[in-house]
Design a protein around this motif. Structure first.
Motif, short mmCIF file in Angstrom:
data_model
loop_
_atom_site.label_atom_id
_atom_site.label_comp_id
_atom_site.label_asym_id
_atom_site.label_seq_id
_atom_site.Cartn_x
_atom_site.Cartn_y
_atom_site.Cartn_z
N LYS A 122 4.76 16.44 11.68
CA LYS A 122 5.50 15.40 10.51
C LYS A 122 4.18 14.89 9.79
N SER A 174 1.84 12.65 7.54
CA SER A 174 1.60 10.96 7.44
C SER A 174 1.75 10.31 6.45
N LYS A 175 1.87 10.85 5.04
CA LYS A 175 2.31 10.23 3.99
C LYS A 175 3.75 10.39 3.91
N GLY A 190 0.82 -6.05 12.55
CA GLY A 190 -0.27 -4.97 12.77
C GLY A 190 0.07 -4.09 14.04
N GLY A 191 1.46 -4.12 14.56
CA GLY A 191 1.78 -3.35 15.46
C GLY A 191 1.08 -3.93 16.92
N ARG A 221 1.02 -1.21 -0.15
CA ARG A 221 -0.02 -0.12 -0.05
C ARG A 221 0.81 1.30 0.01
N ILE A 270 2.90 4.95 4.70
CA ILE A 270 1.98 5.51 5.71
C ILE A 270 2.99 5.80 6.90
N ALA A 271 3.13 6.83 7.54
CA ALA A 271 3.46 6.60 9.01
C ALA A 271 3.04 5.71 9.92
N PHE A 272 3.65 4.93 10.56
CA PHE A 272 2.91 4.16 11.77
C PHE A 272 2.02 4.86 12.69
N PHE A 273 2.69 5.92 13.13
CA PHE A 273 2.13 6.68 13.98
C PHE A 273 2.08 8.49 13.41
N ALA A 274 1.18 9.29 13.81
CA ALA A 274 1.40 10.52 13.47
C ALA A 274 2.15 11.14 14.77
N TYR A 275 2.98 12.30 14.18
CA TYR A 275 3.89 13.16 15.25
C TYR A 275 3.35 14.57 14.61
N PRO A 276 3.42 15.37 15.97
CA PRO A 276 3.11 16.85 15.61
C PRO A 276 4.16 17.36 14.61
#
Lengths: 519, 519
Positions: free
Chosen positions: A286, A288-289, A389-390, A275, A278-284
């Motif tokens: 930064k 996502s893509k 899946g983390g 796919r 995409i970032a595993f998590f979002a960070y302030p």
């Protein structure tokens, strides 16, 4: 013959002959039926997270589904985290979840819960079979759905009275599932991908799922060798065929800054079984893509399509012969440590240098094992199974299931200590089934990944409350004692010399063994 | 101050000052905020089933909610079985479930799942807070819902960006929850109950929830003494005040035949904090409803009503003075074994005879402990906490939370081995927090309850496949080694003499201790 017999017979008729289970009262008729079906191999897990994680590992290595047997909503609940991983791995799996008898549900007895609601988020398909007569068709449909490429999680709810009700004589034979073959990619996709590669601009072929194995991977290796396309794997993969006879594929790094850096020059990103990254998590602050804004993303083949077909077609389109050389594995590392204090890096390098042929490596090493795939690109050919899946707590169950699927192969688990504690009960199943599982606990006695994440949120020096959430050294977990208490022989190593000795011992024996690597 | 600070401040302003947690990346801002709130006691569980089960035990003993901190859908999933028990226990609890940043959800990153769907079946209330400004009001609403009598499970989903976004200066003080007092029963219910009792026909007062404690229980004891009404507790109860100073209340048996027999003569069933009795499971040819067809069922007070008020009013209506004698506890058993092979019965009798004053007994003994309440009716006053929802794996976590709530009381857990393995990680938390928990493992090395259930489905002699689902002796679990590996000192007993010695040792010390009772 009752509904439970019909279910077992249908599973067996469709070549589903392993059942990972932790049954309860509502499943007793199914258990009684299993007694009449000696062909069904029943493997008990002492916790449902072991059951579902083992079914995942089994499916990854057997390329077919196992059944799980779970006890109502709470039993399913205990298995959900590893079902989540299985759904993300896109493996075939068939969950049988027992429930109260249909007429008993209205009374809301203590174990009653909304099983459909719980199953939905982690299943591709959920059905409640209404009665004994419907069981065979419903079970066959579960098989069909589970086996649809690339693999799906199917959950069948079995009311107790559907299991215990006798079927009339003359009931037809078990229904056989008709599994659809995977779809094929299109000529348009192939020529668009070929155009991107021929453009001469930096192109990444992002491989996922079945593109990381067999003919598909070999074709990708030939394409990379011939054209200079860069092969990258998704961050987390179900199963990667690796080692000195296979083309090396770097994985997209987990840390978001490294991932962005890894893709920053790409002008074309070709997805094969993967796919858009995409970032595993979002960070302030930064994104996502992970791909740059000006990178064109193109699907060569979707995850549900035939990867061998797509990548061989692309090679053909590019004029690369089937006999052309493929991207070669790098030379093995020359600087393998032989003594000194044990570190995660030393564990990775020593293991990579001594990996037995056709080992299955189950990797839930989190922070400490990130370098293992770098060091093992030139190791003996092996399969590498990751946390997809983390949801932590899959390493030991995954190894358990893989060993059931492949009794002739050594299964080696790189297991972080914090994650290992989630489903530590799997060691008992390894002992009971005498599985050839060698577990290496990377014991850093902390949730080390979260120390990194604390830094990411701007906390350089966590205080008492935070440290008490991240540290595991007070008290230290004695993994040797823990493992032995569950029937798995174990040793401890805190120097490289020790670790080499322990590893040799573990590789020399057949059956479960654990090394606590104090790093 | 950000949303995470606002959440912590709101919890503390509402006297929620204990947080059982297993955080992950999406909760790092909350963890960072906890560092700034030293008043919040953070207790780490190495698995989320420990976290939610401990919050249940805490709430049962503290009569107020704890918070839990869980990591996205899979972390919640791991905690669901004990949330199920908490929902059935009707305890107050506030779950904080971290999720991805709101804008990140659209990308379906690997750890994404439908948290609302997963939370719904085991929660009375689920809300996703949309942004940092809404956090305080939403958290206060969670407290209000959780504290609504008799207690509810409230789940608040906290997106990472709602946690990390700074609030403007001048943000109002944390919102305080306005908790509604419990409702009151009606004069009609009281007079109908009084009429039933005065009829002289066999009447059962079925007590549940708060009717098994304090003034309500005392009033029930006076009513039973004065009128001959039979006091019966529901099969599974949140917390029962028992022992020689309290009126004895037999519990409705779990096995369906015994339960039917226990109620077969009842003409009136008065519900006080209880529900009309239902079989735990359905069995072929046996009824779901446990009360006889001709038994009139009448609600004296619903679970969400004020039990002290209802039962004291009923006593008053019946003309029973507040100073009237209450039903007396039976004489203690005279035949307490002192030697010989250890059995479940011996464990129960010895423990009952030596129970310290104000002990908290957490009971997940399943088959082996069924006689404990019979033997302990005349023991020192104690609280008895049961598995309420049938989802095994609550004993060790429950004890952990109860000990956090009541540091000055001895917490004794009667723990079946099969169930204990579900959430064995709780022992580590007991060690880390140095909790005064004495665990007795009733080690029969099987899922003994399922052998009974196999008989119920007509299988007298289970075969190999079935036995491998029910037996735990191959390999045997070494509970002493397991406990020590997690930091809890442990001993083993297989004779009564041994067990008495071990029990004395365990009762004499303060801090966690485990006895493996081989029975």
């Amino acid at each position: 013959m009752n509904g439970a017999d019909s279910l077992c017979d249908t599973l067996l008729a469709n070549d589903v002959d392993v059942c990972f289970a932790n049954p309860g009262t509502s499943e007793m008729h199914f258990v009684a039926a299993l007694d009449r079906k000696p062909r069904m191999r029943c493997v008990l897990g002492l916790f449902e997270g072991v059951v579902t994680g083992a079914a995942d590992g089994y499916a990854r290595m057997a390329d077919k589904p196992a059944a799980t047997l779970l006890h109502l909503g709470p039993g399913l609940g205990n298995g959900l985290a590893n079902l989540h991983n299985a759904r993300r791995a896109r493996v075939p799996m068939i969950n049988i979840v027992g429930d109260h008898a249909t007429y008993h549900l209205q009374y809301d007895a203590p174990l009653t819960s909304d099983i459909e609601a719980l199953a939905g988020p982690m299943s591709h398909w959920v059905r409640r079979t209404p009665d004994a007569q419907s069981v065979s068709a419903d079970a066959a449909e579960a098989v069909r759905v589970a086996c649809r490429a690339p693999g799906q999680v199917a959950t069948l709810i079995l009311p107790a009275d559907a299991a215990w009700t006798d079927l009339p004589s003359g009931t037809p034979a078990p229904v056989r599932a008709r599994v659809d073959p995977p779809g094929k990619t299109s000529a348009e996709s192939i020529s668009a991908a070929a155009r991107a590669i021929r453009s001469g601009q930096a192109t990444v072929l992002l491989l996922g799922g079945a593109a990381l194995r067999g003919r598909a991977l070999a074709a990708a290796g030939r394409i990379a060798h011939a054209t200079g396309v860069r092969l990258v794997a998704e961050t987390s993969n179900r199963r990667v065929e690796r080692g000195r006879t296979r083309p090396p594929v770097a994985r997209l790094p987990y840390p978001v800054d490294l991932a962005l850096d890894s893709l920053k020059d790409a002008k074309h990103l070709l997805l094969a079984g993967s796919r858009a990254p995409i970032a595993f998590f979002a960070y302030p602050g930064k994104p996502s893509k992970l791909a740059p804004e000006d990178c064109a993303i193109l699907t060569l083949a979707a995850p549900d399509q035939d990867m061998d077909h797509a990548l061989e077609w692309l090679a053909d389109e590019l004029g690369i012969a089937a006999s052309a050389p493929q991207l070669a594995a790098p030379a093995p590392s020359a600087d393998i440590p032989v003594s000194g204090r044990l570190t995660g890096a030393a564990v990775n390098m020593v293991l990579a240098s001594r990996l037995p042929e056709h080992a299955i490596v189950c990797d839930e090493s989190i922070t400490q094992g990130r370098e293992f795939p770098v060091h093992s690109a030139a190791s003996a050919p092996h399969d590498w199974l990751q946390l997809t899946g983390g949801a932590i707590g899959i390493g030991l169950p995954l190894a358990t299931g893989a060993a059931v699927a492949c009794p002739d192969r050594k299964v080696i688990t790189l297991q972080a200590d914090g994650s290992g504690m989630y489903t530590v009960q799997a060691l008992w199943t390894q002992a009971r089934e005498n599985l050839d599982c060698l577990t290496i606990i990377l014991a850093n006695r902390s949730y080390a990944t979260l120390y990194g994440e604390m830094k990411n949120v701007g906390v350089a020096d966590p205080g008492r409350n935070a440290r008490r959430m991240l540290d595991l050294h007070e008290p230290p977990i004695d993994w040797v004692g823990l493992s032995r208490s569950l029937g798995v022989e174990a040793v401890r190593a805190d120097t490289v010399e020790d670790f080499i000795r322990c590893l040799q011992a573990g590789l020399a024996r057949k059956g479960p063994f654990l090394i606590e690597a104090l790093i």
